[in-house]
Scaffold this active site. Structure first.
Site, PDB file in Angstrom:
ATOM      1  N   CYS A   7     -14.816  57.293  24.237  1.00 59.22           N
ATOM      2  CA  CYS A   7     -15.469  58.265  24.728  1.00 59.22           C
ATOM      3  C   CYS A   7     -14.653  57.706  26.357  1.00 59.22           C
ATOM      4  O   CYS A   7     -14.656  57.145  27.297  1.00 59.22           O
ATOM      5  CB  CYS A   7     -17.037  57.083  24.727  1.00 59.22           C
ATOM      6  N   PRO A  59     -14.739  59.269  32.895  1.00 62.47           N
ATOM      7  CA  PRO A  59     -13.615  59.945  34.194  1.00 62.47           C
ATOM      8  C   PRO A  59     -11.782  59.323  33.267  1.00 62.47           C
ATOM      9  O   PRO A  59     -11.412  59.593  33.829  1.00 62.47           O
ATOM     10  CB  PRO A  59     -14.684  59.408  34.851  1.00 62.47           C
ATOM     11  N   LYS A  71     -10.179  53.602  31.805  1.00 60.34           N
ATOM     12  CA  LYS A  71      -9.115  52.758  30.946  1.00 60.34           C
ATOM     13  C   LYS A  71      -8.016  53.890  30.318  1.00 60.34           C
ATOM     14  O   LYS A  71      -7.153  53.163  29.666  1.00 60.34           O
ATOM     15  CB  LYS A  71     -10.218  52.436  30.220  1.00 60.34           C
ATOM     16  N   ASP A 107     -17.217  64.604  20.587  1.00 63.27           N
ATOM     17  CA  ASP A 107     -18.438  63.143  20.433  1.00 63.27           C
ATOM     18  C   ASP A 107     -17.965  62.762  19.619  1.00 63.27           C
ATOM     19  O   ASP A 107     -17.467  63.009  18.201  1.00 63.27           O
ATOM     20  CB  ASP A 107     -19.806  64.306  19.637  1.00 63.27           C
ATOM     21  N   CYS A 111     -20.547  48.264  29.428  1.00 62.78           N
ATOM     22  CA  CYS A 111     -21.348  47.518  31.111  1.00 62.78           C
ATOM     23  C   CYS A 111     -23.075  47.176  31.111  1.00 62.78           C
ATOM     24  O   CYS A 111     -23.558  47.403  32.351  1.00 62.78           O
ATOM     25  CB  CYS A 111     -21.142  48.293  31.785  1.00 62.78           C
TER      26      CYS A 111
END
Lengths: 318, 157
Positions: free
Chosen positions: A129, A132, A135, A180, A248
């Site tokens: 995922c 933006p 990571k 996905d 998070c």
């Protein structure tokens, strides 16, 4: 990683209440849960953090250049190349050093998951995922642009932001797909490492309207999505491969409960990690979890935003 | 397939060697990959390896990665002072007094890379007046593209 927004139908159930009552009750509800987990709610004021891209320049040189612009930086002790911006007259997102990809703006806790992988050089890594892309760039940096990163995201507009991020930071080992993560086996590939920075409900430290926006149903919906991505990731991970799972969110349904489910159902084991944060609990809201859950890390908002992180290893096929 | 790229590069009076096998085209976008990525790339990718640029209405728009590759060659380039560096990445043209060093063509109409004092590429522009011309000041390089574009893109998104 994306913080997934509330679903309208779910929200409707709550909206018959006057807004101020709803806000109070939702906040009270979540805060009381945090207290049961042993943390007393307090407001936090986060300082901006940056991470030096060591593949593009020497850390000391970048720090020196930023200091020459009058930017004051404090090294973050638990990170490799992370600094807090303690003072700057202008936005650190508008310097020529930033535009040349010498550093990225990345919240301190968000820099932790990627450093938990062991030996990334020349490996095939999935960033499930990715947008933006903070990571993804950090992965490329630790890999020194070797091997291959496959980065996925579901939203096209976020892929454009991810691509711009990769171009700015001179990343050259990444392939991006509009996909996905629950369908990632369609790539017909096996991965040495998977970063699962899962879409989650987020936390109040980075969103001042968090308590107003979130309901427990959002949390449950995200937890279900995360389980589906975990299951797909386990399928495409090589034996002895590593998954770093992070959110998070502060909600146990998206963290400890999901990992407890994963180790019982997906041929995964938790590996002990040594990083900032406290041990995760193994008895939550009266539910007893696997004892290895304590090897996960829970980071309560204080010096950083809230985070949960753990490392999973795929057991060798018998 | 890579003609738009080689044509563009030649405007800086240089050449770069690109292995055609490792260039991917996705609609009007060009990417440079290596053998390792070539094994991993699948149909329908959105972005791969190093982005080189795109064509639009027959014109080539280079990426900043391509400009950096050109800068590694013996290409037309100017180095500018710190104030001019800042103005340039804000989208402004280059004045004669801001130029510290010139390498390669000084001829009006040619393209030149714009570098800072550290030798890092900030973008490129078109020479508006012969750089040999004895003038005290005035616009000399027209800004065509600069790295401030990353910020403009963020705002647009």
């Amino acid at each position: 990683m994306a913080c997934e927004g509330p679903v309208k139908e779910t929200a409707l159930v709550f909206y018959w209440q006057p807004a101020y009552l709803r806000l109070m009750s939702d906040k009270k509800f979540f805060v009381s849960r945090y207290e049961k987990l042993g943390w007393k709610y307090r407001n936090v004021n986060l300082k901006q953090a940056i991470r030096i891209n060591t593949m593009n320049s020497k850390e000391a040189e970048v720090v020196k250049r930023l200091q020459s612009h009058g930017i004051k930086l404090d090294k973050i002790p638990f990170l490799q190349s992370g600094y807090r911006v303690s003072w700057s007259e202008f936005s650190v997102g508008a310097t020529s050093e930033y535009l040349m990809g010498l550093y990225s703006i990345q919240e301190a806790a968000a820099q932790i998951p990627v450093i938990l992988f062991t030996e990334l050089t020349d490996k095939t890594v999935l960033d499930a995922c990715a947008a933006p892309g903070g990571k993804t760039v950090q992965l490329a940096d630790l890999m020194q642009n070797t091997g291959a990163i496959i980065a996925l995201d579901t939203k096209k507009q976020r892929l454009t932001a991810l691509s711009n991020h990769l171009e700015r930071c001179r990343v050259s080992n990444t392939i991006v797909y509009h996909m996905d993560a629950r369908r990632s086996s369609r790539l017909n590939m096996k991965f040495d490492k998977i970063l699962l920075d899962a879409p989650c409900s987020g936390n109040f430290a980075t969103d001042k309207h968090w308590f107003r926006k979130r309901t427990i149903n959002d949390v449950k919906r995200n937890a279900k999505l995360q389980k589906e991505i975990l299951a797909e990731s386990a399928k495409i991970l090589k034996d002895n491969g590593e998954i770093v799972y992070a959110t998070c969110s502060l909600e146990p349904e998206e963290n400890e409960f999901n990992i407890d489910w994963a180790i019982k159902n997906l041929n995964l084991q938790i590996e002990k990690i040594d990083c900032y944060g406290e041990k995760a609990q193994t008895n939550i809201f009266g539910k007893q979890l696997d004892s290895s859950i304590e090897n996960c890390r829970r980071i309560w908002p204080q010096k950083t935003q809230g985070f949960f992180v753990c490392k999973l290893i795929k057991c060798e096929c018998k | 397939m890579i003609e738009p790229i080689t044509d563009f590069v030649s405007r800086f009076n240089t050449r770069i060697s690109l292995d055609q096998r490792l260039i991917l085209r996705k609609k009007n976008h060009y990417f440079l990959i290596d053998d390792n990525l070539k094994r991993s790339v699948r149909k329908g990718f959105f972005y791969a390896g190093t982005y080189l640029g795109k064509t639009k209405n027959g014109k080539f728009f280079p990426s900043f990665s391509l400009l950096r590759l050109i800068a590694e060659q013996d290409a037309n380039q100017i180095a500018v002072d710190e104030k001019t560096e800042w103005l340039f990445i804000c989208g402004r043209d280059v004045f004669k007094r801001g130029i510290k060093k010139v390498k390669g063509s000084k001829r009006k109409g040619d393209y030149t890379l714009v570098l800072n004092q550290q030798g890092e590429c900030l973008g490129f522009g078109k020479i508006l007046r012969d750089l040999n011309e004895k003038i005290k000041n005035g616009v000399t390089i027209q800004n065509i593209s600069d790295i401030g574009d990353f910020l403009r893109r963020e705002k647009k998104d």
